[in-house]
Design a protein around this motif. Structure first.
Motif, PDB file in Angstrom:
ATOM      1  N   GLN A  85      -3.176   9.004   3.869  1.00  0.00           N
ATOM      2  CA  GLN A  85      -2.896   7.629   3.460  1.00  0.00           C
ATOM      3  C   GLN A  85      -1.721   7.109   4.284  1.00  0.00           C
ATOM      4  O   GLN A  85      -0.818   7.867   4.634  1.00  0.00           O
ATOM      5  N   ASN A 114      -8.663   1.276   0.146  1.00  0.00           N
ATOM      6  CA  ASN A 114      -7.685   1.749   1.128  1.00  0.00           C
ATOM      7  C   ASN A 114      -8.311   1.909   2.510  1.00  0.00           C
ATOM      8  O   ASN A 114      -7.714   1.536   3.525  1.00  0.00           O
ATOM      9  N   SER A 152      -6.518   2.700  -6.745  1.00  0.00           N
ATOM     10  CA  SER A 152      -7.792   2.514  -6.046  1.00  0.00           C
ATOM     11  C   SER A 152      -8.557   3.832  -5.968  1.00  0.00           C
ATOM     12  O   SER A 152      -9.405   4.017  -5.097  1.00  0.00           O
ATOM     13  N   LYS A 206      -3.827   5.347  -3.873  1.00  0.00           N
ATOM     14  CA  LYS A 206      -5.116   6.017  -4.050  1.00  0.00           C
ATOM     15  C   LYS A 206      -5.087   7.042  -5.188  1.00  0.00           C
ATOM     16  O   LYS A 206      -6.135   7.450  -5.694  1.00  0.00           O
ATOM     17  N   HIS A 254       0.860  -1.186   0.000  1.00  0.00           N
ATOM     18  CA  HIS A 254       0.000   0.000   0.000  1.00  0.00           C
ATOM     19  C   HIS A 254       0.897   1.239   0.000  1.00  0.00           C
ATOM     20  O   HIS A 254       1.513   1.570   1.017  1.00  0.00           O
ATOM     21  N   GLU A 276      -6.136   4.175   4.964  1.00  0.00           N
ATOM     22  CA  GLU A 276      -6.597   5.527   4.645  1.00  0.00           C
ATOM     23  C   GLU A 276      -7.059   6.182   5.938  1.00  0.00           C
ATOM     24  O   GLU A 276      -7.912   5.638   6.638  1.00  0.00           O
ATOM     25  N   GLN A 293      -1.634  -8.611   7.507  1.00  0.00           N
ATOM     26  CA  GLN A 293      -1.216  -7.248   7.166  1.00  0.00           C
ATOM     27  C   GLN A 293      -0.265  -6.723   8.230  1.00  0.00           C
ATOM     28  O   GLN A 293      -0.391  -7.052   9.416  1.00  0.00           O
ATOM     29  N   THR A 338       1.789  -2.911   9.303  1.00  0.00           N
ATOM     30  CA  THR A 338       1.942  -1.478   9.068  1.00  0.00           C
ATOM     31  C   THR A 338       3.036  -0.963   9.993  1.00  0.00           C
ATOM     32  O   THR A 338       3.451  -1.662  10.926  1.00  0.00           O
TER      33      THR A 338
END
Length: 254
Positions: A181, A165, A159, A136, A97, A171, A206, A208
């Motif tokens: 984002q 997102n 996207s 995005k 992402h 997002e 996932q 992050t």
């Protein structure tokens, strides 16, 4: 032999004229490095053993041709079509992402560095799983920036105008709400209903970044940059990647 024990006394990482003080300290560090290796492998096994996540909606993205010099055709493509096994038969799809919002013409410096690295090893990753970069921003803006960075070995999707997102938590993320984002890495799995032949994509995992106490951790384990800094006397310190020195290095304007 315990998992953290050095397997062989002859296994050493120092020159012949090293002092006993250095050797003693290095052996102590080596034991911790082996312990860290064991823990990393244990965590990886636990990650692979996660129960199946939910199936995902039928998201649709915009995609351009493989050649970044071309601006058309721009075609819609569904997530299941993206995840569908290609010639190598991979059913696992990894999504990066990328932080590049609707009105931006370049990705954030951290994401840009990350994708620099992914582009460099894309041919190797393709032997194990499918990889796409999703942002995005409109697809033409993504492709224009990718062309300037020389990201010719990656697949880019937009996207723009979609909820993907937001649904994926990148997002206006809760872990850093002042960002429009956020970056992340997601792992999906392509599945087919044997009876109905219906394709679906399942969420598996996932990760992050972790912005604890002003530091950037979490996804740093997935790029060699900070890890290489960690073996130097200077360490990683407060360093964070930038787009400015890349532009000067390449003699390009982004």
């Amino acid at each position: 032999m315990s998992p953290t024990q050095i397997p062989n006394p002859a296994f050493h990482k120092w020159p012949a004229n090293a002092s006993e003080t250095y050797i003693s300290a290095r052996r102590a560090l080596l034991e911790k490095e082996f312990a860290l290796r064991d823990q990393i492998e244990e965590v990886a096994a636990q990650r692979r053993a996660l129960p199946p996540g939910p199936t995902l909606p039928t998201y649709t993205f915009d995609e351009g041709p493989k050649d970044l010099d071309l601006s058309s055709p721009i075609t819609p493509i569904t997530l299941s079509e993206v995840a569908k096994p290609g010639p190598l038969g991979h059913k696992t799809l990894v999504v990066y992402h990328m932080m590049m919002d609707e009105n931006e013409t370049k990705a954030c410096p951290g994401c840009s560095m990350f994708v620099d690295g992914l582009n460099g090893i894309a041919k190797h990753l393709a032997q194990r799983f499918n990889l796409v970069i999703i942002a995005k921003a409109p697809i033409l803006a993504i492709r224009a920036y990718a062309k300037k960075r020389g990201w010719n070995d990656l697949r880019f999707l937009s996207s723009f105008g979609k909820s993907f997102n937001k649904d994926m938590g990148v997002e206006a993320p809760e872990w850093m709400p002042d960002l429009s984002q956020g970056p992340g890495m997601s792992v999906f799995r392509y599945e087919e209903d044997g009876d109905r032949g219906e394709a679906k994509v399942r969420f598996l995992y996932q990760t992050t970044p972790h912005f604890d106490a002003g530091t950037v951790r979490g996804m740093d384990l997935l790029t060699p940059v900070w890890n290489l800094e960690d073996i130097t006397p200077e360490g990683r310190g407060e360093w964070f990647p930038g787009n400015d020195y890349v532009e000067k290095w390449d003699g390009a304007e982004f």
